[in-house]
Design a protein around this motif. Structure first.
Motif, short mmCIF file in Angstrom:
data_model
loop_
_atom_site.label_atom_id
_atom_site.label_comp_id
_atom_site.label_asym_id
_atom_site.label_seq_id
_atom_site.Cartn_x
_atom_site.Cartn_y
_atom_site.Cartn_z
N THR A 165 -24.32 51.31 33.11
CA THR A 165 -25.30 50.92 34.13
C THR A 165 -25.29 49.42 34.35
OG1 THR A 165 -26.68 52.81 33.46
CG2 THR A 165 -27.72 51.11 34.82
N LEU A 166 -25.18 48.65 33.26
CA LEU A 166 -25.13 47.19 33.39
C LEU A 166 -23.92 46.76 34.21
CD1 LEU A 166 -26.17 44.36 32.66
CD2 LEU A 166 -24.75 44.47 30.60
N ILE A 167 -22.76 47.36 33.92
CA ILE A 167 -21.54 47.00 34.66
C ILE A 167 -21.66 47.39 36.13
CG2 ILE A 167 -19.08 47.53 34.89
CD1 ILE A 167 -19.00 47.68 31.80
N GLU A 168 -22.26 48.52 36.39
CA GLU A 168 -22.47 48.95 37.77
C GLU A 168 -23.38 47.98 38.51
OE1 GLU A 168 -24.95 52.54 39.20
OE2 GLU A 168 -22.91 53.32 39.02
N LYS A 169 -24.44 47.55 37.83
CA LYS A 169 -25.35 46.57 38.45
C LYS A 169 -24.62 45.26 38.72
CE LYS A 169 -29.32 48.93 38.10
NZ LYS A 169 -30.19 49.29 39.26
N ALA A 170 -23.75 44.83 37.79
CA ALA A 170 -23.01 43.59 37.96
C ALA A 170 -22.05 43.67 39.14
CB ALA A 170 -22.25 43.26 36.68
N ILE A 171 -21.42 44.83 39.33
CA ILE A 171 -20.51 45.02 40.47
C ILE A 171 -21.31 44.99 41.78
CG2 ILE A 171 -18.99 46.67 41.63
CD1 ILE A 171 -18.09 47.59 38.81
N THR A 172 -22.44 45.68 41.80
CA THR A 172 -23.29 45.72 43.00
C THR A 172 -23.78 44.32 43.36
OG1 THR A 172 -24.02 47.97 42.47
CG2 THR A 172 -25.39 46.71 44.01
N ALA A 173 -24.11 43.52 42.33
CA ALA A 173 -24.60 42.16 42.58
C ALA A 173 -23.49 41.19 42.96
CB ALA A 173 -25.32 41.64 41.33
N GLY A 174 -22.25 41.61 42.82
CA GLY A 174 -21.13 40.74 43.15
C GLY A 174 -20.74 39.79 42.04
N ALA A 204 -16.99 45.45 22.45
CA ALA A 204 -16.63 44.64 21.28
C ALA A 204 -17.84 43.89 20.75
CB ALA A 204 -15.51 43.67 21.65
N LEU A 205 -18.66 43.37 21.65
CA LEU A 205 -19.87 42.66 21.21
C LEU A 205 -20.84 43.59 20.50
CD1 LEU A 205 -20.52 40.42 24.35
CD2 LEU A 205 -19.62 39.68 22.14
N LEU A 206 -20.82 44.86 20.89
CA LEU A 206 -21.70 45.87 20.28
C LEU A 206 -21.05 46.53 19.06
CD1 LEU A 206 -22.92 47.48 23.62
CD2 LEU A 206 -24.36 46.21 22.00
N LYS A 207 -19.85 46.04 18.67
CA LYS A 207 -19.12 46.58 17.51
C LYS A 207 -18.80 48.07 17.68
CE LYS A 207 -19.65 42.61 15.37
NZ LYS A 207 -18.54 41.64 15.31
N LEU A 208 -18.52 48.47 18.92
CA LEU A 208 -18.17 49.86 19.22
C LEU A 208 -16.66 49.96 19.45
CD1 LEU A 208 -21.11 50.64 21.67
CD2 LEU A 208 -20.80 51.61 19.38
N GLU A 209 -16.01 50.81 18.68
CA GLU A 209 -14.56 50.95 18.79
C GLU A 209 -14.16 52.15 19.63
OE1 GLU A 209 -13.16 51.10 14.81
OE2 GLU A 209 -13.60 48.97 14.41
N THR A 210 -15.15 52.88 20.13
CA THR A 210 -14.87 54.04 20.96
C THR A 210 -15.77 53.97 22.18
OG1 THR A 210 -14.72 56.46 21.01
CG2 THR A 210 -16.59 55.50 19.82
N TYR A 211 -15.55 54.89 23.11
CA TYR A 211 -16.33 54.88 24.34
C TYR A 211 -16.51 56.30 24.84
CZ TYR A 211 -17.23 54.54 29.36
OH TYR A 211 -17.75 54.70 30.61
N LYS A 212 -17.70 56.58 25.31
CA LYS A 212 -18.00 57.89 25.86
C LYS A 212 -18.48 57.71 27.31
CE LYS A 212 -21.05 61.89 25.24
NZ LYS A 212 -22.18 62.46 24.46
N ALA A 213 -17.73 58.24 28.23
CA ALA A 213 -18.08 58.11 29.65
C ALA A 213 -19.34 58.91 29.95
CB ALA A 213 -16.93 58.59 30.52
N GLU A 214 -20.31 58.26 30.54
CA GLU A 214 -21.54 58.93 30.94
C GLU A 214 -21.89 58.47 32.35
OE1 GLU A 214 -24.81 58.76 28.26
OE2 GLU A 214 -23.56 59.01 26.48
N LYS A 215 -22.21 59.40 33.21
CA LYS A 215 -22.49 59.11 34.61
C LYS A 215 -23.83 58.41 34.75
CE LYS A 215 -22.58 61.22 39.20
NZ LYS A 215 -22.51 62.48 39.98
N THR A 216 -23.82 57.31 35.51
CA THR A 216 -25.06 56.57 35.73
C THR A 216 -25.93 57.29 36.75
OG1 THR A 216 -24.00 55.22 37.43
CG2 THR A 216 -23.98 54.37 35.19
N ASP A 217 -27.22 57.01 36.68
CA ASP A 217 -28.19 57.62 37.57
C ASP A 217 -28.67 56.57 38.57
OD1 ASP A 217 -30.22 58.93 38.84
OD2 ASP A 217 -31.43 59.30 37.05
#
Length: 496
Positions: free
Chosen positions: A9-18, A34-47
């Motif tokens: 959602t944060l990345i989507e907001k950043a794209i929308t804001a330009g 990486a900042l969150l120390k997460l080595e994996t990723y789970k795709a979840e659809k934003t609302d």
């Protein structure tokens, strides 16, 4: 909301804001993971119906970082983490300056609109916190004054305060101060704010390199700071007047002003040469000229005394050079001027007391400069300053009267939010816990207002707070608003 959905959602907001492009999505996501120390990723659809904004999403991520021991639960640690996340989503200074220049070629206001929006979207300007401020306008003998109770700067938690006290004292000289250019992108540390998401615009003012940024806690629309690339003390002089005029020439929709350069009447940071500006019309700008005078050596300059609680000389001219020379003459004369009848002494021994708070703007295609006369002398009766808020208004405002207050905007301490509620309770005859220093004021209001109700009490207190601020400015005025004071003011300007 899961952490993965928060990131998306944060990345989507950043794209929308330009802030970033669609092509940056994967890169930005990986850097934040990486900042969150997460080595994996789970795709979840934003609302798309979710109302979370960038500050809300950053708070969620920061809470996750604390809960998972990525950072400590300290105010500065959380600020640094939040800025680090946003730094991933903000372009480098060279890119931003290039875009700013492109917009400027089209129109100066288009350039500042771009940079102001970017500074908000990047969370450098703390929009969510600023929204907590209490702001309103009140009528006065000098027009509508602005009142702001500043609630935007959060209090440090006791744990951090205790830590700062126990930390070994280090010779921290980088950055030298909070206004230095070296703050751009600076990580921050305990006791020094995070600036990873901070960006500056490069300017040329009268042949010198200067920087434009916005205040993280804006007190008015597009509240900007213009700072010297060189760390040097503030000084009110001809060169400073020239830079102010060059700034408003480049950005004619902005005003620019400087705090005075002496203690008591100066601003909070005198160690770094800087100005403040923005896209806002203060009450002082709307105030009319009530006495005109001629400057014999500058016939192209219109001059007058402004109807304002502080002592203001206003100069206006179509010629930048003529206005600059006239302003310098006022400054030179004022720095040497004494009038014992008005309690104005230029010097005590070799210690100077007279200086000026200057404000520049464009008005109807001409250059205009307000020169606010200041004096920082003290005496036994007024140890904080003869031309400083006097003791009977300290319960409202006892801090220095800087540039923003000079122009008619009161920046009042957060304590007043709760204290004024207690004052209202007292006026309504309800149980209250009014601070001792407000009790004389409460008694005065009780004597003057006989019909106080729950419907009008808030309006009464707001109006009376405005009157207190008007008095604050009158106290800071060098030549008082009575007949004797205005005669003394005219004696000064007749010297030109």
């Amino acid at each position: 909301m899961s952490i993965f959905l928060t990131v998306n959602t944060l990345i989507e907001k950043a794209i929308t804001a330009g802030l970033i492009g669609k092509e940056d999505e994967v890169y930005a996501r990986n850097r934040i993971l990486a900042l969150l120390k997460l080595e994996t990723y789970k795709a979840e659809k934003t609302d798309s119906s979710d109302g979370s904004e960038i500050p809300d999403l950053l708070e969620t991520m920061t809470a996750y970082a604390v809960d998972h021991a990525i950072i400590e639960d300290l105010f500065d640690e959380k600020e640094m983490f939040s800025a680090r996340v946003m730094d991933v989503l903000v372009a480098r200074p060279s890119d931003i300056n290039s875009r700013f220049a492109g917009h400027y070629k089209e129109e100066p206001r288009q350039a500042t609109d771009y940079f102001y929006k970017l500074s908000q979207d990047s969370n450098y300007i703390q929009t969510k916190r600023i929204s907590q401020n209490i702001s309103y306008q009140v009528d006065s003998d000098y027009g509508e004054l602005d009142i702001t109770i500043n609630l935007s700067k959060p209090e440090k938690d006791p744990k951090q305060i205790a830590l700062e006290k126990t930390m070994p004292k280090k010779d921290q000289t980088y950055p030298q101060c909070l206004l230095c250019v070296e703050n751009e992108g600076y990580e921050g540390r305990i006791g020094h704010p995070a600036r990873a998401n901070h960006r500056m615009i490069r300017l040329n003012l009268a042949g010198e390199p200067w920087m434009l940024q916005y205040s993280p806690y804006v007190y008015y629309n597009e509240h900007c700071i213009v700072l010297s690339e060189t760390h040097r003390p503030m000084e009110i002089n001809r060169a400073g007047f020239e830079r102010l005029l060059h700034f408003v020439h480049q950005f004619p929709h902005y005003f620019a002003g400087s705090n005075a350069d002496l203690p008591i009447v100066g601003g909070s940071i005198l160690s770094h040469d800087h100005y403040q500006g923005g896209h806002y019309e203060f009450a002082m700008e709307r105030a009319e000229i009530e006495y005109t005078f001629s400057m014999n050596r500058h016939p192209e300059v219109e001059a007058g005394i402004v109807k304002w609680p502080m002592s203001v000389v206003r100069l206006n001219s179509g010629s930048m050079g003529e206005l600059l020379s006239a302003a310098e003459e006022v400054l030179t004369s004022w720095k040497e001027y004494s009038d014992p009848e008005a309690e104005v002494l230029a010097l005590t021994g070799d210690t100077p007391h007279n200086t000026i708070t200057p404000i520049a703007r464009m008005r109807d295609g001409k250059y205009e400069m307000d020169l606010v006369l200041r004096n920082n002398r003290t005496d036994e009766k007024h140890p904080m300053g003869i031309f400083h808020p006097h003791e009977d208004v300290h319960h409202i405002k006892k801090e220095n009267i800087g540039l923003i207050e000079v122009m008619g905007l009161a920046v009042l301490p957060a304590r007043l939010k709760g204290e004024l509620r207690e004052v209202e309770s007292a006026l309504l005859g309800e149980s209250h816990d009014v601070a001792d220093y407000h009790l004389p004021w409460v008694k005065e209001l009780q004597d003057r207002y006989q019909d106080v109700t729950s419907d009008n009490v808030s309006a009464i207190v707001k109006e009376e707070l405005g009157k207190k601020f008007s008095r604050v400015l009158e106290d800071a005025g060098v030549f008082k608003r009575d007949v004797r004071g205005q005669q003394a003011f005219k004696r000064f300007v007749e010297g030109f």
